[in-house]
Scaffold this active site. Structure first.
Site, PDB file in Angstrom:
ATOM      1  CB  ALA A   1      -0.881  -0.025   1.236  1.00 36.51           C
TER       2      ALA A   1
ATOM      3  CD  GLU B   1      -2.906  -7.520   2.897  1.00 38.74           C
ATOM      4  OE1 GLU B   1      -2.668  -6.329   2.614  1.00 38.74           O
ATOM      5  OE2 GLU B   1      -3.478  -7.875   3.930  1.00 38.74           O
TER       6      GLU B   1
ATOM      7  CD  GLU C   1       1.833  -5.430   5.590  1.00 36.81           C
ATOM      8  OE1 GLU C   1       2.774  -6.254   5.601  1.00 36.81           O
ATOM      9  OE2 GLU C   1       0.936  -5.438   4.728  1.00 36.81           O
TER      10      GLU C   1
HETATM   11  N1  CAA Z   1       4.631   3.210  -0.614  1.00 39.40           N
HETATM   12  C1  CAA Z   1       5.057   4.365  -1.157  1.00 39.40           C
HETATM   13  N2  CAA Z   1       6.197   4.468  -1.896  1.00 39.40           N
HETATM   14  C2  CAA Z   1       6.915   3.348  -2.072  1.00 39.40           C
HETATM   15  C3  CAA Z   1       6.533   2.101  -1.535  1.00 39.40           C
HETATM   16  C4  CAA Z   1       5.323   2.060  -0.772  1.00 39.40           C
HETATM   17  N3  CAA Z   1       4.839   0.910  -0.254  1.00 39.40           N
HETATM   18  N4  CAA Z   1       7.450   1.177  -1.874  1.00 39.40           N
HETATM   19  C5  CAA Z   1       8.373   1.808  -2.611  1.00 39.40           C
HETATM   20  N5  CAA Z   1       8.066   3.121  -2.733  1.00 39.40           N
HETATM   21  C6  CAA Z   1       8.822   4.160  -3.453  1.00 39.40           C
HETATM   22  C7  CAA Z   1      10.067   4.570  -2.698  1.00 39.40           C
HETATM   23  O1  CAA Z   1       9.742   5.510  -1.694  1.00 39.40           O
HETATM   24  C8  CAA Z   1      10.902   5.140  -3.817  1.00 39.40           C
HETATM   25  O2  CAA Z   1      10.425   6.421  -4.116  1.00 39.40           O
HETATM   26  P1  CAA Z   1      11.483   7.647  -4.341  1.00 39.40           P
HETATM   27  O3  CAA Z   1      12.241   7.234  -5.590  1.00 39.40           O
HETATM   28  O4  CAA Z   1      10.607   8.828  -4.532  1.00 39.40           O
HETATM   29  O5  CAA Z   1      12.353   7.658  -3.132  1.00 39.40           O
HETATM   30  C9  CAA Z   1      10.547   4.246  -5.010  1.00 39.40           C
HETATM   31  O6  CAA Z   1       9.320   3.605  -4.669  1.00 39.40           O
HETATM   32  C10 CAA Z   1      11.583   3.163  -5.275  1.00 39.40           C
HETATM   33  O7  CAA Z   1      11.798   2.461  -4.072  1.00 39.40           O
HETATM   34  P2  CAA Z   1      13.243   2.274  -3.377  1.00 39.40           P
HETATM   35  O8  CAA Z   1      14.180   3.360  -3.811  1.00 39.40           O
HETATM   36  O9  CAA Z   1      13.026   2.114  -1.907  1.00 39.40           O
HETATM   37  O10 CAA Z   1      13.700   0.909  -4.071  1.00 39.40           O
HETATM   38  P3  CAA Z   1      14.650  -0.196  -3.444  1.00 39.40           P
HETATM   39  O11 CAA Z   1      14.887  -1.193  -4.518  1.00 39.40           O
HETATM   40  O12 CAA Z   1      15.818   0.412  -2.781  1.00 39.40           O
HETATM   41  O13 CAA Z   1      13.787  -0.897  -2.284  1.00 39.40           O
HETATM   42  C11 CAA Z   1      11.806  -1.925  -1.376  1.00 39.40           C
HETATM   43  C12 CAA Z   1      12.631  -1.610  -2.640  1.00 39.40           C
HETATM   44  C13 CAA Z   1      12.593  -2.869  -0.462  1.00 39.40           C
HETATM   45  C14 CAA Z   1      10.532  -2.618  -1.825  1.00 39.40           C
HETATM   46  C15 CAA Z   1      11.477  -0.610  -0.620  1.00 39.40           C
HETATM   47  O14 CAA Z   1      10.973   0.329  -1.546  1.00 39.40           O
HETATM   48  C16 CAA Z   1      10.483  -0.780   0.479  1.00 39.40           C
HETATM   49  O15 CAA Z   1      10.826  -1.255   1.552  1.00 39.40           O
HETATM   50  N6  CAA Z   1       9.207  -0.381   0.242  1.00 39.40           N
HETATM   51  C17 CAA Z   1       8.171  -0.447   1.224  1.00 39.40           C
HETATM   52  C18 CAA Z   1       7.650  -1.879   1.362  1.00 39.40           C
HETATM   53  C19 CAA Z   1       6.563  -1.957   2.424  1.00 39.40           C
HETATM   54  O16 CAA Z   1       6.787  -1.669   3.577  1.00 39.40           O
HETATM   55  N7  CAA Z   1       5.337  -2.356   2.010  1.00 39.40           N
HETATM   56  C20 CAA Z   1       4.220  -2.506   2.891  1.00 39.40           C
HETATM   57  C21 CAA Z   1       3.389  -1.272   2.868  1.00 39.40           C
HETATM   58  S1  CAA Z   1       2.157  -1.298   4.121  1.00 39.40           S
HETATM   59  C22 CAA Z   1       0.873  -2.170   3.504  1.00 39.40           C
HETATM   60  O17 CAA Z   1       0.904  -2.685   2.396  1.00 39.40           O
HETATM   61  C23 CAA Z   1      -0.315  -2.231   4.438  1.00 39.40           C
HETATM   62  C24 CAA Z   1      -1.480  -3.021   4.047  1.00 39.40           C
HETATM   63  O18 CAA Z   1      -1.550  -4.227   4.219  1.00 39.40           O
HETATM   64  C25 CAA Z   1      -2.687  -2.365   3.547  1.00 39.40           C
END
Ligand code: CAA
Length: 258
Positions: free
Chosen positions: A66, A112, A132
């Site tokens: 998300a 999901e 999460e």
């Molecule tokens: N939300 C918003 N932006 C996101 C995102 C997310 N879930 N995942 C990645 N992005 C964005 C990053 O912020 C980044 O944006 P910028 O270039 O503007 O900085 C861009 O996508 C590229 O990501 P990274 O530079 O971080 O890429 P990476 O290869 O270094 O890392 C990753 C990849 C490990 C997936 C990392 O992006 C990450 O940890 N993302 C978050 C994953 C996460 O926590 N997901 C769960 C969300 S909560 C949820 O889903 C709740 C639910 O059940 C409803």
């Protein structure tokens, strides 16, 4: 056809394709995008020319969860009023086969979303997980339920508690995905499988899906009774007559979905 901002929708023959299209944020699912996915799925579900739906992501991920920016300041009352999970429930109610083609990250809400699909094809570089816990929250769109039903309590708890990624190989081992393929042939292999399904009797596909989903939720006897009603129902279809006559006449059946 509806105009979409965050997804690309197209068809090829009897297959409907939905591609998540926010590659700059690894297809992070904002709320508009989720409503678009459901709308596109429901349009395909109503379209008699479409027999199966394939869901995939553009860029280097399926979906990294998300959109964290969108929900960082949320509060429970706002979430309750938004009622966003209602859209996820609608995804679970799609009648046609939905096949996910997953490459790269499928995290949090992205995992999901993958678990909402009926079948999953994964590229060898696919990476599944529920991070999460590292955000101080937990899955809310069915992750704890669907993962547990697929792999059992102990393994699901390990993944949900640690929040560590699951490789495509592990996902295959635990029955989370159906097939593992090389990334360059992911779409080709998924589409090939979808085309195989498209040749089957549509009403049988539909009622088999309904019956299998029921099996996940109800006691055996109740599920058997549900199955039996669906079995009887198919004898009211033209396709049952066509399928059985085709067998007797030693020819290929021509199913109409009626
Ligand atoms: N939300 C918003 N932006 C996101 C995102 C997310 N879930 N995942 C990645 N992005 C964005 C990053 O912020 C980044 O944006 P910028 O270039 O503007 O900085 C861009 O996508 C590229 O990501 P990274 O530079 O971080 O890429 P990476 O290869 O270094 O890392 C990753 C990849 C490990 C997936 C990392 O992006 C990450 O940890 N993302 C978050 C994953 C996460 O926590 N997901 C769960 C969300 S909560 C949820 O889903 C709740 C639910 O059940 C409803």
């Amino acid at each position: 056809m509806t105009e979409y901002r965050f997804i690309v929708v197209n068809t090829d023959g009897e297959i409907g394709f939905i591609t998540l299209n926010r590659p700059e944020v690894l297809n992070a699912l904002n709320r508009t995008m989720v409503t678009e996915i459901v709308t596109a799925m429901e349009e395909f579900d109503r379209n008699n020319n479409i027999k199966a739906i394939v869901l995939s992501g553009s860029g280097r991920a399926f979906a990294a969860g998300a959109d964290i920016n969108e929900m960082a300041d949320d509060d429970p009352i706002r979430l309750e009023l938004l009622n966003q999970f209602h859209f996820w429930d609608r995804m679970g109610a799609i009648k046609k086969p939905v096949i996910g083609a997953v490459h790269g990250f499928a995290l949090g809400g992205g995992f999901e979303l993958a678990l909402c699909c009926d079948l999953l094809f994964a590229a060898e570089n696919a990476n599944f997980g529920f991070p999460e816990i590292s955000l101080g929250v937990m899955p809310g769109a069915g992750g704890t339920q669907r993962l547990t039903k697929l792999m059992g309590k102990t393994k699901a708890l390990e993944w949900l508690w640690l929040g560590e990624p699951m490789s495509a190989k592990e996902a295959l081992q635990y029955g989370v995905v159906n097939r593992l393929v090389a990334p360059e042939v992911l779409m080709e292999e998924t589409t090939r499988f979808a085309r195989k399904l498209a040749k089957k009797a549509p009403l049988s596909l539909r009622l088999i899906k309904e019956s299998v989903l029921k099996a996940v939720d109800v006691p055996l006897l109740e599920g058997m009774q549900f199955e039996r009603k669906n079995f009887y129902l198919l004898f009211a279809s033209r396709d049952q007559k066509e399928g059985m006559n085709a067998f007797i006449e030693k020819r290929q059946a021509n199913f109409e979905g009626r």
